[in-house]
Design an enzyme around this catalytic site. Structure first.
Site, PDB file in Angstrom:
ATOM      1  N   ASN A  64      28.639  20.300  72.185  1.00  0.00           N
ATOM      2  CA  ASN A  64      27.919  20.783  70.986  1.00  0.00           C
ATOM      3  C   ASN A  64      28.965  21.169  69.953  1.00  0.00           C
ATOM      4  OD1 ASN A  64      28.344  23.067  73.102  1.00  0.00           O
ATOM      5  ND2 ASN A  64      28.266  24.117  71.142  1.00  0.00           N
ATOM      6  N   HIS A 119      21.813  26.248  75.666  1.00  0.00           N
ATOM      7  CA  HIS A 119      22.408  25.800  76.934  1.00  0.00           C
ATOM      8  C   HIS A 119      21.852  24.438  77.380  1.00  0.00           C
ATOM      9  CE1 HIS A 119      24.349  26.011  80.820  1.00  0.00           C
ATOM     10  NE2 HIS A 119      23.199  26.011  81.463  1.00  0.00           N
ATOM     11  N   TYR A 124      31.789  35.672  83.261  1.00  0.00           N
ATOM     12  CA  TYR A 124      30.559  36.221  82.673  1.00  0.00           C
ATOM     13  C   TYR A 124      29.440  36.441  83.684  1.00  0.00           C
ATOM     14  CZ  TYR A 124      28.855  31.342  82.490  1.00  0.00           C
ATOM     15  OH  TYR A 124      28.470  30.070  82.812  1.00  0.00           O
ATOM     16  N   GLU A 125      29.600  35.838  84.862  1.00  0.00           N
ATOM     17  CA  GLU A 125      28.585  36.050  85.898  1.00  0.00           C
ATOM     18  C   GLU A 125      28.709  37.440  86.526  1.00  0.00           C
ATOM     19  OE1 GLU A 125      27.884  32.379  88.538  1.00  0.00           O
ATOM     20  OE2 GLU A 125      29.782  31.994  87.543  1.00  0.00           O
ATOM     21  N   MET A 149      33.960  28.924  78.076  1.00  0.00           N
ATOM     22  CA  MET A 149      33.940  30.179  78.853  1.00  0.00           C
ATOM     23  C   MET A 149      34.572  30.032  80.230  1.00  0.00           C
ATOM     24  SD  MET A 149      30.022  31.206  77.987  1.00  0.00           S
ATOM     25  CE  MET A 149      29.305  30.923  76.363  1.00  0.00           C
ATOM     26  N   SER A 150      35.491  29.087  80.367  1.00  0.00           N
ATOM     27  CA  SER A 150      36.071  28.890  81.703  1.00  0.00           C
ATOM     28  C   SER A 150      37.495  28.365  81.583  1.00  0.00           C
ATOM     29  CB  SER A 150      35.223  27.879  82.485  1.00  0.00           C
ATOM     30  OG  SER A 150      35.332  26.588  81.888  1.00  0.00           O
ATOM     31  N   HIS A 153      24.663  24.539  88.021  1.00  0.00           N
ATOM     32  CA  HIS A 153      25.894  24.569  88.816  1.00  0.00           C
ATOM     33  C   HIS A 153      25.507  24.655  90.287  1.00  0.00           C
ATOM     34  CE1 HIS A 153      29.044  25.668  85.749  1.00  0.00           C
ATOM     35  NE2 HIS A 153      27.927  25.749  85.061  1.00  0.00           N
ATOM     36  N   HIS A 198      32.429  31.964  87.112  1.00  0.00           N
ATOM     37  CA  HIS A 198      32.754  32.432  85.764  1.00  0.00           C
ATOM     38  C   HIS A 198      32.868  33.945  85.739  1.00  0.00           C
ATOM     39  CE1 HIS A 198      30.584  28.576  85.206  1.00  0.00           C
ATOM     40  NE2 HIS A 198      31.408  28.392  84.202  1.00  0.00           N
ATOM     41  N   ALA A 211      32.675  22.070  79.885  1.00  0.00           N
ATOM     42  CA  ALA A 211      31.877  21.780  78.700  1.00  0.00           C
ATOM     43  C   ALA A 211      32.353  22.750  77.634  1.00  0.00           C
ATOM     44  CB  ALA A 211      30.399  22.016  78.998  1.00  0.00           C
ATOM     45  N   SER A 240      30.329  22.247  83.684  1.00  0.00           N
ATOM     46  CA  SER A 240      28.870  22.179  83.530  1.00  0.00           C
ATOM     47  C   SER A 240      28.425  20.779  83.137  1.00  0.00           C
ATOM     48  CB  SER A 240      28.383  23.112  82.411  1.00  0.00           C
ATOM     49  OG  SER A 240      28.880  24.386  82.585  1.00  0.00           O
TER      50      SER A 240
HETATM   51  N1  HPA Z   1      30.934  28.072  73.216  1.00  0.00           N
HETATM   52  C1  HPA Z   1      31.344  28.535  74.397  1.00  0.00           C
HETATM   53  N2  HPA Z   1      31.168  27.868  75.542  1.00  0.00           N
HETATM   54  C2  HPA Z   1      30.590  26.670  75.471  1.00  0.00           C
HETATM   55  C3  HPA Z   1      30.145  26.111  74.273  1.00  0.00           C
HETATM   56  C4  HPA Z   1      30.328  26.855  73.067  1.00  0.00           C
HETATM   57  O1  HPA Z   1      29.961  26.440  71.960  1.00  0.00           O
HETATM   58  N3  HPA Z   1      29.620  24.894  74.565  1.00  0.00           N
HETATM   59  C5  HPA Z   1      29.741  24.727  75.901  1.00  0.00           C
HETATM   60  N4  HPA Z   1      30.329  25.803  76.463  1.00  0.00           N
END
Ligand code: HPA
Length: 274
Positions: A236, A248, A86-87, A212-213, A62, A84, A114, A31
């Site tokens: 972050n 996000h 989660y999608e 998440m990937s 994306h 992903h 990310a 991402s």
């Molecule tokens: N958690 C999960 N996935 C992420 C995060 C996070 O803090 N930052 C970017 N992708």
């Protein structure tokens, strides 16, 4: 399982017939880290919609396309937009492109993402070389009947992220003056961000970053004997580290700020790949 092999064959054949060569390295762009694609020369793009059997992307930020071309005189394919779990994708769909790459004859993959910083010594914008991962509570992409043609039933995972390639990455970072962190990536299914208690638990388990990937792709790549390098961009601080909610938009923004550093690093790694 015959069906999976047939689908892989059909897709690999389609792509190869459009491109006409086999790239040496595949790169999955996380991402906000798509800028690397701008540095690819003599590029040829194939949108996912045109590729038989390819899933579709749904996440904002994306795009969905494969970009073939030359970077630092090496032939690569970059995947802009990944699939992903989660999608709502099945694991089969999440890992399908990686299996296609191997079926095309590509033996090397760089997985990027990310991620949230679990290690409090990290700062948003940092890049982290993935040394290992944790995915204890997540579905394994190899669940189900094993496809012996791809790899063994119980593949070894004691060296997922190639030591030699990590050395090259550290050398590139040093040369470029990048303070490349190293650490353990913890995979969470999402799409909700983790709770502060979950992050605390992950930290106790040894995690440095969370996302998440990446893990499903890395596992199937190792299953097939590919060499894997993983890089996270810490976009972050993970939940509970700072007294502020996660967002996000912040993830995408920090990704963009680190994009140049990230692209420079990955380009140099590719140049020195051996
Ligand atoms: N958690 C999960 N996935 C992420 C995060 C996070 O803090 N930052 C970017 N992708």
């Amino acid at each position: 399982m015959v069906d999976t092999i047939e689908r892989l064959e059909k897709t690999a054949h389609y792509i190869k017939s459009r491109i006409g060569y086999t790239p040496e390295i595949a790169v999955i762009l996380g991402s906000g880290l798509g800028k690397l694609a701008d540095y690819i020369e003599e590029s040829m793009e194939i949108p996912y919609e045109e590729i038989p059997n390819f899933p579709r992307t749904t996440v904002v930020g994306h795009e969905g396309k494969l970009i073939f071309g030359t970077l630092k005189k090496r032939r690569i394919v970059a995947m802009k937009g990944r699939f992903h779990y989660y999608e709502g994708n099945d694991m089969d769909a999440v890992v399908f492109p990686v299996r296609v790459f191997k079926r095309m004859g590509i033996d090397n993959i760089i997985v990027t993402n990310a991620a949230g910083g679990v290690n409090t010594g990290f700062t948003p914008g940092d890049l982290m070389l993935i040394t290992d991962h944790i995915s204890l509570f997540c579905e394994n992409p190899l669940r189900g009947e094993n496809i012996d043609e791809l790899g063994p039933r119980f593949p070894d995972m004691s060296a997922i992220y190639d030591k030699e390639l990590r050395k090259i990455a550290l050398e590139s970072a040093k040369k470029l003056g990048i303070d490349l962190k190293e650490g353990i990536y913890s995979y969470c299914k999402g799409p909700s961000y983790e709770s502060p208690a979950e992050i605390k638990a992950l930290r106790i388990m040894g995690a440095d970053a969370v996302g998440m990937s990446t893990v499903p792709e890395a596992i199937v790549a190792r299953h097939m004997g590919m060499r894997v390098l993983g890089i996270s961009c810490i976009t972050n601080m993970a939940a509970g580290v700072l007294d502020q909610p996660l967002d996000h938009a912040e993830v995408m923004e920090t990704g963009k700020l680190a994009e140049k550093k990230f692209s420079g690093l990955v380009s140099d790694i590719i140049e020195n790949w051996r």
